[in-house]
Design a protein around this motif. Structure first.
Motif, short mmCIF file in Angstrom:
data_model
loop_
_atom_site.label_atom_id
_atom_site.label_comp_id
_atom_site.label_asym_id
_atom_site.label_seq_id
_atom_site.Cartn_x
_atom_site.Cartn_y
_atom_site.Cartn_z
N LEU A 1 -43.42 -6.95 45.78
CA LEU A 1 -42.11 -6.98 45.77
C LEU A 1 -41.56 -8.41 45.55
CD1 LEU A 1 -41.35 -4.64 48.90
CD2 LEU A 1 -40.95 -4.03 46.41
N ALA A 2 -40.36 -8.62 44.60
CA ALA A 2 -39.62 -9.94 44.48
C ALA A 2 -39.30 -10.37 45.93
CB ALA A 2 -38.62 -9.56 43.61
N THR A 3 -39.04 -11.75 45.85
CA THR A 3 -38.74 -12.43 47.19
C THR A 3 -37.59 -13.19 46.80
OG1 THR A 3 -40.14 -14.27 46.52
CG2 THR A 3 -40.85 -12.62 48.05
N SER A 4 -36.68 -13.68 47.88
CA SER A 4 -35.61 -14.53 47.83
C SER A 4 -35.62 -15.64 49.11
CB SER A 4 -34.32 -13.70 47.78
OG SER A 4 -34.00 -12.88 48.69
N THR A 5 -34.81 -16.33 49.15
CA THR A 5 -34.91 -17.19 50.31
C THR A 5 -34.32 -16.38 51.68
OG1 THR A 5 -32.82 -17.95 49.98
CG2 THR A 5 -34.52 -19.33 49.13
N THR A 6 -34.69 -16.69 52.69
CA THR A 6 -36.05 -17.26 53.25
C THR A 6 -37.28 -16.82 52.73
OG1 THR A 6 -34.81 -18.05 55.14
CG2 THR A 6 -37.03 -18.44 55.25
N TYR A 7 -38.15 -17.56 51.87
CA TYR A 7 -39.21 -17.01 51.29
C TYR A 7 -40.18 -16.65 52.48
CZ TYR A 7 -37.27 -18.73 47.19
OH TYR A 7 -36.40 -18.90 46.09
N THR B 1 -41.54 -16.39 43.73
CA THR B 1 -41.32 -15.20 42.93
C THR B 1 -41.51 -13.88 43.57
OG1 THR B 1 -42.38 -16.64 41.06
CG2 THR B 1 -42.10 -14.32 40.73
N ASP B 2 -42.77 -13.65 43.93
CA ASP B 2 -42.93 -12.45 44.81
C ASP B 2 -44.04 -12.34 45.82
OD1 ASP B 2 -45.51 -12.30 43.56
OD2 ASP B 2 -44.46 -11.53 41.71
N CYS B 3 -44.12 -11.30 46.60
CA CYS B 3 -45.25 -11.38 47.58
C CYS B 3 -45.97 -10.01 47.57
CB CYS B 3 -44.57 -11.72 48.90
SG CYS B 3 -43.52 -10.25 49.58
N ILE B 4 -47.10 -9.86 48.14
CA ILE B 4 -47.79 -8.59 48.22
C ILE B 4 -47.65 -8.38 49.78
CG2 ILE B 4 -49.84 -7.30 48.34
CD1 ILE B 4 -50.83 -9.40 45.57
N ILE B 5 -47.42 -7.07 50.08
CA ILE B 5 -47.14 -6.77 51.44
C ILE B 5 -47.93 -5.36 51.60
CG2 ILE B 5 -45.21 -5.57 52.78
CD1 ILE B 5 -43.29 -7.20 51.27
N LEU B 6 -48.42 -5.19 52.88
CA LEU B 6 -49.12 -3.99 53.34
C LEU B 6 -47.82 -3.29 54.10
CD1 LEU B 6 -51.25 -2.17 54.20
CD2 LEU B 6 -51.99 -3.60 56.33
N ASN C 1 -46.73 -15.42 46.13
CA ASN C 1 -46.73 -15.95 44.84
C ASN C 1 -45.59 -17.10 44.65
OD1 ASN C 1 -47.31 -16.75 42.04
ND2 ASN C 1 -46.44 -14.65 41.59
N GLY C 2 -45.70 -18.09 45.20
CA GLY C 2 -44.64 -19.19 45.25
C GLY C 2 -43.26 -18.64 45.73
#
Length: 139
Positions: free
Chosen positions: A84-90, A132-137, A129-130
């Motif tokens: 999923l895409a991320t935003s602050t607070t990352y 940009t996004d993250c991988i979540i269980l 990923n910086g």
């Protein structure tokens, strides 16, 4: 011998279908929202994930077309591993997420206690990923 890359997103996806919430008889989810996080918005209904709201999962597909308001259903990944895409607070690895607004998730706030219904965070962040996004269980 190097470490072999693998695709965590293929691990045990759990999918479910839901009605789509509406505003003024217009579906709140459209084709442009596919791939974004969603939240429960009513009885067996999903809609966009608002800032600081509880994540249900990732919108995978919508039936019919954007012109078929009130007749479409949403397929949502509610379990397994997703990106999923991320935003602050990352988010940081090992922590949980909440809605970041505008189709994103962000790091869940710390809570002193966690009474029933008190903490809306979900998932376990496995990879970031910086900015940009993250991988979540989705657990």
């Amino acid at each position: 011998m190097s470490v072999r890359n693998h695709n965590l997103e293929t691990v045990a996806p759990v999918l479910a279908t839901f009605k789509i919430s509406q505003t003024a008889s217009i579906d709140d989810l459209k084709d442009t929202n596919i791939g974004e996080p969603v939240a429960v918005s009513g009885n067996s209904e999903v809609g966009p994930l608002a800032s600081d709201a509880q994540l249900l999962g990732k919108l995978i597909a919508l039936t019919l077309t954007d012109n078929d308001d009130g007749e479409r259903v949403a397929t949502v990944q509610i379990g397994g591993v997703c990106r999923l895409a991320t935003s602050t607070t990352y988010p940081t690895i090992g922590n949980q997420v909440v809605g970041g607004g505008n189709g994103t998730v962000k790091q869940a706030p710390t809570v002193a206690s966690d009474p029933a219904g008190g903490n809306v965070s979900r998932g376990t962040v496995l990879d970031v990923n910086g900015t940009t996004d993250c991988i979540i269980l989705l657990n």
